[in-house]
Design a protein around this motif. Structure first.
Motif, PDB file in Angstrom:
ATOM      1  N   CYS A  41       0.852  -1.188   0.000  1.00  0.00           N
ATOM      2  CA  CYS A  41       0.000   0.000   0.000  1.00  0.00           C
ATOM      3  C   CYS A  41       0.891   1.242   0.000  1.00  0.00           C
ATOM      4  O   CYS A  41       1.895   1.295   0.706  1.00  0.00           O
ATOM      5  N   ARG A  42       0.511   2.254  -0.777  1.00  0.00           N
ATOM      6  CA  ARG A  42       1.313   3.469  -0.841  1.00  0.00           C
ATOM      7  C   ARG A  42       1.218   4.288   0.436  1.00  0.00           C
ATOM      8  O   ARG A  42       2.173   4.953   0.825  1.00  0.00           O
ATOM      9  N   LYS A  43       0.070   4.254   1.082  1.00  0.00           N
ATOM     10  CA  LYS A  43      -0.125   5.080   2.291  1.00  0.00           C
ATOM     11  C   LYS A  43       0.457   4.426   3.536  1.00  0.00           C
ATOM     12  O   LYS A  43       1.273   5.014   4.231  1.00  0.00           O
ATOM     13  N   CYS A  44      -0.007   3.200   3.833  1.00  0.00           N
ATOM     14  CA  CYS A  44       0.367   2.605   5.118  1.00  0.00           C
ATOM     15  C   CYS A  44       1.515   1.603   5.010  1.00  0.00           C
ATOM     16  O   CYS A  44       2.125   1.262   6.011  1.00  0.00           O
ATOM     17  N   CYS A  54      -6.580  -1.603  -0.143  1.00  0.00           N
ATOM     18  CA  CYS A  54      -6.155  -1.694   1.246  1.00  0.00           C
ATOM     19  C   CYS A  54      -7.278  -1.192   2.149  1.00  0.00           C
ATOM     20  O   CYS A  54      -8.145  -0.430   1.737  1.00  0.00           O
ATOM     21  N   CYS A  56      -7.021   0.950   4.416  1.00  0.00           N
ATOM     22  CA  CYS A  56      -6.889   2.392   4.652  1.00  0.00           C
ATOM     23  C   CYS A  56      -7.500   3.206   3.499  1.00  0.00           C
ATOM     24  O   CYS A  56      -7.573   4.412   3.587  1.00  0.00           O
ATOM     25  N   ASP A  58      -6.473   3.206   0.162  1.00  0.00           N
ATOM     26  CA  ASP A  58      -5.602   3.440  -0.979  1.00  0.00           C
ATOM     27  C   ASP A  58      -5.624   2.236  -1.911  1.00  0.00           C
ATOM     28  O   ASP A  58      -5.863   1.112  -1.471  1.00  0.00           O
ATOM     29  N   LYS A  61      -0.516  -0.507  -5.584  1.00  0.00           N
ATOM     30  CA  LYS A  61       0.610   0.212  -6.177  1.00  0.00           C
ATOM     31  C   LYS A  61       0.856  -0.254  -7.589  1.00  0.00           C
ATOM     32  O   LYS A  61       0.865  -1.376  -7.926  1.00  0.00           O
TER      33      LYS A  61
END
Length: 61
Positions: A41-44, A54, A56, A58, A61
């Motif tokens: 995941c790019r965020k978490c 994900c 969260c 997002d 990727k």
């Protein structure tokens, strides 16, 4: 004499393998190929399984 015949045969097989790898490097079995990195995941930064998003929110990727 038998030892020499076996040795020549094995050397010929090694030569054929080296030529094959030089001509067709992409034809290696999956076990010998480099693995791609796992999707994260790019965020978490958690690992993603499958093509889902994900928790969260997002996307993959």
């Amino acid at each position: 004499m038998l030892f020499k015949i076996i040795l020549v045969f094995l050397l010929a097989m090694v030569l054929i393998a080296l030529i094959g790898r030089a001509l067709f490097p992409g034809a290696l079995p999956r076990v010998m190929q480099k693995r791609q990195k796992a999707a994260r995941c790019r965020k978490c930064g958690r690992y993603l399984i499958g093509t889902t998003t994900c928790d969260c929110g997002d996307k993959r990727k």
